[in-house]
Scaffold this motif. Structure first.
Motif, PDB file in Angstrom:
ATOM      1  N   ALA A 186       0.821  -1.219   0.000  1.00  0.00           N
ATOM      2  CA  ALA A 186       0.000   0.000   0.000  1.00  0.00           C
ATOM      3  C   ALA A 186       0.848   1.259   0.000  1.00  0.00           C
ATOM      4  O   ALA A 186       0.367   2.328  -0.410  1.00  0.00           O
ATOM      5  CB  ALA A 186      -0.933  -0.002   1.212  1.00  0.00           C
ATOM      6  N   GLN A 187       2.098   1.155   0.431  1.00  0.00           N
ATOM      7  CA  GLN A 187       2.944   2.349   0.522  1.00  0.00           C
ATOM      8  C   GLN A 187       3.199   2.964  -0.849  1.00  0.00           C
ATOM      9  O   GLN A 187       3.472   4.159  -0.957  1.00  0.00           O
ATOM     10  CB  GLN A 187       4.299   2.010   1.164  1.00  0.00           C
ATOM     11  N   HIS A 188       3.123   2.164  -1.893  1.00  0.00           N
ATOM     12  CA  HIS A 188       3.563   2.609  -3.217  1.00  0.00           C
ATOM     13  C   HIS A 188       2.433   2.647  -4.236  1.00  0.00           C
ATOM     14  O   HIS A 188       2.688   2.743  -5.435  1.00  0.00           O
ATOM     15  CB  HIS A 188       4.712   1.716  -3.689  1.00  0.00           C
ATOM     16  N   LEU A 189       1.196   2.583  -3.757  1.00  0.00           N
ATOM     17  CA  LEU A 189       0.070   2.862  -4.643  1.00  0.00           C
ATOM     18  C   LEU A 189       0.100   4.353  -4.953  1.00  0.00           C
ATOM     19  O   LEU A 189       0.218   5.184  -4.060  1.00  0.00           O
ATOM     20  CB  LEU A 189      -1.246   2.471  -3.970  1.00  0.00           C
ATOM     21  N   ASP A 194      -6.274   5.499  -3.916  1.00  0.00           N
ATOM     22  CA  ASP A 194      -5.996   4.063  -3.898  1.00  0.00           C
ATOM     23  C   ASP A 194      -5.379   3.640  -2.570  1.00  0.00           C
ATOM     24  O   ASP A 194      -5.692   2.564  -2.039  1.00  0.00           O
ATOM     25  CB  ASP A 194      -5.064   3.688  -5.046  1.00  0.00           C
ATOM     26  N   ARG A 195      -4.491   4.465  -2.038  1.00  0.00           N
ATOM     27  CA  ARG A 195      -3.905   4.134  -0.733  1.00  0.00           C
ATOM     28  C   ARG A 195      -4.974   4.159   0.355  1.00  0.00           C
ATOM     29  O   ARG A 195      -4.997   3.300   1.238  1.00  0.00           O
ATOM     30  CB  ARG A 195      -2.758   5.102  -0.396  1.00  0.00           C
ATOM     31  N   ARG A 196      -5.866   5.121   0.266  1.00  0.00           N
ATOM     32  CA  ARG A 196      -6.941   5.218   1.257  1.00  0.00           C
ATOM     33  C   ARG A 196      -7.839   3.982   1.198  1.00  0.00           C
ATOM     34  O   ARG A 196      -8.212   3.415   2.237  1.00  0.00           O
ATOM     35  CB  ARG A 196      -7.758   6.480   0.993  1.00  0.00           C
ATOM     36  N   GLY A 229       4.070   5.739   3.216  1.00  0.00           N
ATOM     37  CA  GLY A 229       3.018   6.039   2.246  1.00  0.00           C
ATOM     38  C   GLY A 229       1.619   5.994   2.806  1.00  0.00           C
ATOM     39  O   GLY A 229       0.698   6.557   2.214  1.00  0.00           O
ATOM     40  N   SER A 230       1.421   5.320   3.933  1.00  0.00           N
ATOM     41  CA  SER A 230       0.056   5.094   4.434  1.00  0.00           C
ATOM     42  C   SER A 230      -0.179   5.583   5.852  1.00  0.00           C
ATOM     43  O   SER A 230      -1.296   5.480   6.353  1.00  0.00           O
ATOM     44  CB  SER A 230      -0.250   3.590   4.393  1.00  0.00           C
ATOM     45  N   TYR A 255       9.063   7.017  -3.867  1.00  0.00           N
ATOM     46  CA  TYR A 255       8.069   7.767  -3.095  1.00  0.00           C
ATOM     47  C   TYR A 255       7.702   9.080  -3.780  1.00  0.00           C
ATOM     48  O   TYR A 255       6.594   9.591  -3.608  1.00  0.00           O
ATOM     49  CB  TYR A 255       8.568   8.023  -1.675  1.00  0.00           C
ATOM     50  N   ASN A 258       4.438   9.062  -5.725  1.00  0.00           N
ATOM     51  CA  ASN A 258       3.132   9.054  -5.062  1.00  0.00           C
ATOM     52  C   ASN A 258       2.489  10.435  -5.097  1.00  0.00           C
ATOM     53  O   ASN A 258       3.171  11.443  -4.879  1.00  0.00           O
ATOM     54  CB  ASN A 258       3.262   8.631  -3.601  1.00  0.00           C
ATOM     55  N   ASP A 261      -0.784  13.319  -0.076  1.00  0.00           N
ATOM     56  CA  ASP A 261      -1.996  13.134   0.719  1.00  0.00           C
ATOM     57  C   ASP A 261      -2.042  14.276   1.719  1.00  0.00           C
ATOM     58  O   ASP A 261      -1.143  14.402   2.558  1.00  0.00           O
ATOM     59  CB  ASP A 261      -1.947  11.782   1.434  1.00  0.00           C
TER      60      ASP A 261
END
Length: 381
Positions: A186-189, A194-196, A229-230, A255, A258, A261
């Motif tokens: 999930a860190q690299h979506l 998408d991460r959410r 990322g998350s 990173y 991304n 956020d």
């Protein structure tokens, strides 16, 4: 032993290729992370598998971190030998020889007021760990790892995790400390949406697992996990009590891909490979930093231009070379000119170097303030 720089050197005098750390940018990243953790009322335990440096691990603790995560027994040993007191091996260890080292390290840390914790994901792993620690005066903290989407280690969320926690609690040498729940993918979506969405699914799994523990009458002292990322989602969940984000310290080219956020701090690039142009023709320039100076598992590096101007494109030149191209009629760098690369993936890039060259005052006019040893370089066992 050869060194690319000495303290007091001008940045321009750092030999190449060299791994350079912008201390000013790094310290701003630390301050932002510390403020974020305070704001959300969570602990932070940055992953030292990224920087592998005891000085930096201790600096993070001084800024408010509770300790450090590592992935390997040898990483824990190297950082403990250099003074890091609170370590968590967020990975499974099952080999008898390694477990003997884990037991020795746990005893050593406890004797000096420190602490070692470890993750497990199997009954046999619990039994082997308990056997290795037989006769220990103090129990060590053990986390049950559940697989929340990484598809790597960890039990599937459900009754097995509860049974494993009971097995830990039945061993006098072990103490059930909580859940390890990390979703690395999930860190690299790329999109924040998408991460959410990925982390919303994770949080449902963790909540269901906590409900299963509650129904069994077992308390879960802590849920630990999260990455750079998350981490906004774990921190704001009311479920996670500890963040393991580590890459925020340096950041990397992956990173940089991304979307930002707004719920998270904006972290700066602080880690660079300094290289220089060693060959040039009408079509391209060649710098002296190839695959042996930076990892390419997450893609090729980006070119950073602290002096401004359109960045050059870095192309694969092999082990010792990078090929630089200019777009839109921009001039190529001159022979001997410094070229600053942002590695694709900071963790394995650091593992290629013995030393981080810490500079103060920027990449143009700064000076070398300190040389930081990569204590756990090659600590793979």
């Amino acid at each position: 032993m050869y060194a690319a720089a000495r303290t007091g050197d001008a940045v321009a005098d750092i030999d190449t290729p060299a791994l350079v750390l912008d201390l000013d940018a790094m310290e701003r990243n630390i301050a932002r992370m510390a403020a974020f953790a305070r704001q959300h009322g969570v602990r932070w335990r940055p992953h030292a598998k990224m920087h592998k440096c005891a000085v930096l691990a201790l600096r993070l603790v001084a800024a408010g971190a509770v300790g450090a995560c590592v992935q390997k027994t040898a990483e824990a040993e190297a950082l403990a030998a250099a003074g890091v007191q609170d370590l968590y091996i967020s990975n499974e260890v099952v080999a008898p020889a390694k477990l003997a080292r884990v037991a020795l390290l746990a005893r050593s840390l406890q004797q000096r007021g420190g602490r070692l914790a470890i993750a497990v994901d199997s009954p046999e792993g619990v039994d082997r760990l308990a056997a290795a620690l037989a006769g220990a005066q103090d129990a060590i903290d053990v986390f049950v790892e559940i697989d929340v989407g990484q598809g790597r280690c960890g039990l599937p969320p459900g009754p097995e995790a509860v049974q494993l926690a009971r097995r830990i609690g039945a061993a006098p040498q072990l103490r059930f400390a909580g859940l390890q729940a990390y979703h690395g993918k999930a860190q690299h979506l790329r999109s924040a949406e998408d991460r959410r969405a990925a982390m919303a699914a994770v949080l449902l799994l963790v909540r269901d697992q906590l409900d299963a523990f509650a129904e069994a009458g077992l308390a879960v002292p802590l849920v630990t996990g999260a990455g750079t990322g998350s981490m906004a989602h774990e921190a704001g969940s009311g479920i996670y009590g500890e963040l393991q984000a580590g890459s925020f310290l340096f950041m990397d080219a992956d990173y940089a891909g991304n979307d930002t956020d707004p719920a998270q701090p904006v972290f700066e690039h602080a880690l660079f490979v300094k290289s220089q142009v060693i060959s040039r023709n009408a079509r391209h320039a060649v710098c002296d930093a190839g695959h042996k100076s930076h990892a390419i598992d997450s893609g090729l590096p980006l070119v950073h231009r602290p002096e401004g101007g359109a960045p050059w494109r870095y192309a694969n030149g092999g082990d010792e070379h990078g090929v630089l191209h200019a777009d839109d009629g921009q001039p190529l760098p001159a022979l001997g000119q410094a070229v600053w690369l942002i590695p694709g993936h900071c963790d394995p890039t650091v593992n290629l170097h013995d030393t981080l060259v810490g500079v103060r005052g920027g990449l143009l006019q700064g000076r070398v303030e300190e040389l930081l040893r990569v204590d756990a370089r090659g600590a793979l066992a």
